[in-house]
Enzyme design. Structure first.
Site, short mmCIF file in Angstrom:
data_model
loop_
_atom_site.label_atom_id
_atom_site.label_comp_id
_atom_site.label_asym_id
_atom_site.label_seq_id
_atom_site.Cartn_x
_atom_site.Cartn_y
_atom_site.Cartn_z
CB ALA A 1 0.25 4.95 -4.32
CE LYS A 2 -1.87 5.73 3.72
NZ LYS A 2 -2.81 4.81 3.07
NE ARG A 3 4.35 4.50 -4.94
CZ ARG A 3 3.80 3.33 -4.60
NH1 ARG A 3 3.32 3.14 -3.39
NH2 ARG A 3 3.75 2.33 -5.48
#
Ligand SMILES: O=C(O)c1cc(=O)[nH]c(=O)n1[C@@H]1O[C@H](COP(=O)(O)O)[C@@H](O)[C@H]1O
Length: 308
Positions: free
Chosen positions: A113-115
């Site tokens: 999700a590369k949050r």
């Protein structure tokens, strides 16, 4: 999500149970099934090649086929959240089903999700991907440290509390990453990210993260692309002193070889998960072909890494 804090959420649902640490589960999965992590990236080209419609139903078929085919021949799957979000609420429902099915098949799950955001917002991201009470919870989530690694604290805290993990982008596999990550030479941005994640890991006691044979894998890992070549040396990234796992995308479709991985990750053997998405998915849709592709990748990686 109710209005309690994230720690209240997992406290309620775990009812005092002590979760097994992510690093222990990861170490065991790598030992048992090898270092391969199969990326589920529903590119339109893959959907078309598999004869699937570009609908949530097509996405579900792709995801379930991959999971059933590679279970037992990979340590983990990494659904690329972007391709589920692209289908709106229907796609997110498929992601929930995908994560649940992977768990049922004994595969670890990494939500790609590369949050990353300021701490107050980060609490919500942490809850979504790492809380026992969230329908989207995975075993680990990918995080972006551009707002400062310290801003990821809510995720580090919740991961530790729920026996989950994080993978923080450090040296990414894409060539554009160098324009930010390499700034500073041997005191580079990437090196600082690695230091900060390691400082966070050092604050955790070893006991909970130790396997029977004394391998300690801390819950907070790094993303280091398999394609980065000699960059770790030139930008001051030293994995020999890092205690978490490493997620290495770039093997397969992006061109990195198992031999290169062996050199790059000699210090993190048994702690490196090598991701391949298109490199495996292109063998589909026949499950037997997918399985053969995952098996061949696992053998290649075991030879290249010399362990795992
Ligand atoms: O965080 C990631 O997984 C990631 C980091 C990185 O540095 N490079 C990278 O390719 N990825 C992801 O890994 C996957 C690579 O897919 P393939 O190139 O098809 O194996 C994609 O989902 C990317 O978003």
């Amino acid at each position: 999500m109710s209005d309690g804090t994230s720690s209240e959420h997992q406290g309620e649902s775990r009812k005092g149970a002590v979760p097994e640490a992510f690093g222990v589960r990861l170490g065991r999965a790598i030992e048992r099934s090898g270092p391969l992590c199969v990326g589920i990236d529903a590119h339109p080209a893959i959907m078309t090649a598999w004869g699937l419609p570009s609908t949530p139903a097509g996405l579900l078929r792709l995801s379930m086929t991959v999971i059933e085919a590679v279970a037992g021949h990979a340590a983990a799957i990494k659904p690329q959240v972007a391709w589920y979000e692209a289908y709106g609420s229907g796609g997110m429902a498929v992601l929930e089903q995908t994560l649940a099915a992977a768990r049922d098949h004994g595969l670890l799950t990494i939500a790609d999700a590369k949050r990353g955001d300021i701490g107050s917002t980060m609490e919500a991201y942490a809850y979504t991907w790492l809380s026992d009470d969230s329908t989207l919870a995975a075993d680990a989530v990918t995080l972006s440290p551009y707002l400062g690694a310290g801003s990821l604290e809510p995720a580090f805290e919740l991961a530790e509390a729920t026996g989950r993990g994080t993978f923080v982008l450090a040296l990414t596999s894409n060539p554009e990453g160098a324009s930010v990550q390499h700034v500073g030479g041997t005191r580079s941005v990437a090196a600082r990210v690695v230091e900060e994640v390691e400082e966070r890991n050092m604050g955790l006691s070893d006991t909970k993260h130790t396997m029977r044979d004394q391998i300690v894998i801390k819950p907070n890992g790094l993303v280091v692309g398999a394609t980065v070549g000699s960059a770790p040396e030139t930008v001051g990234v030293d994995l020999s002193t890092f205690s978490g796992p490493v997620l290495a995308p770039g093997y397969g479709a992006q061109g990195a070889t198992a031999g290169e991985l062996g050199q790059l990750f000699s210090h993190v053997r048994g702690r490196v998960l090598v991701n391949s998405a298109r490199g495996i998915l292109r063998a589909g849709p026949d499950p037997a072909d997918l399985r053969a592709s995952a098996q061949a990748a696992t053998e290649d990686l075991r030879r290249g890494l010399g362990a795992g």
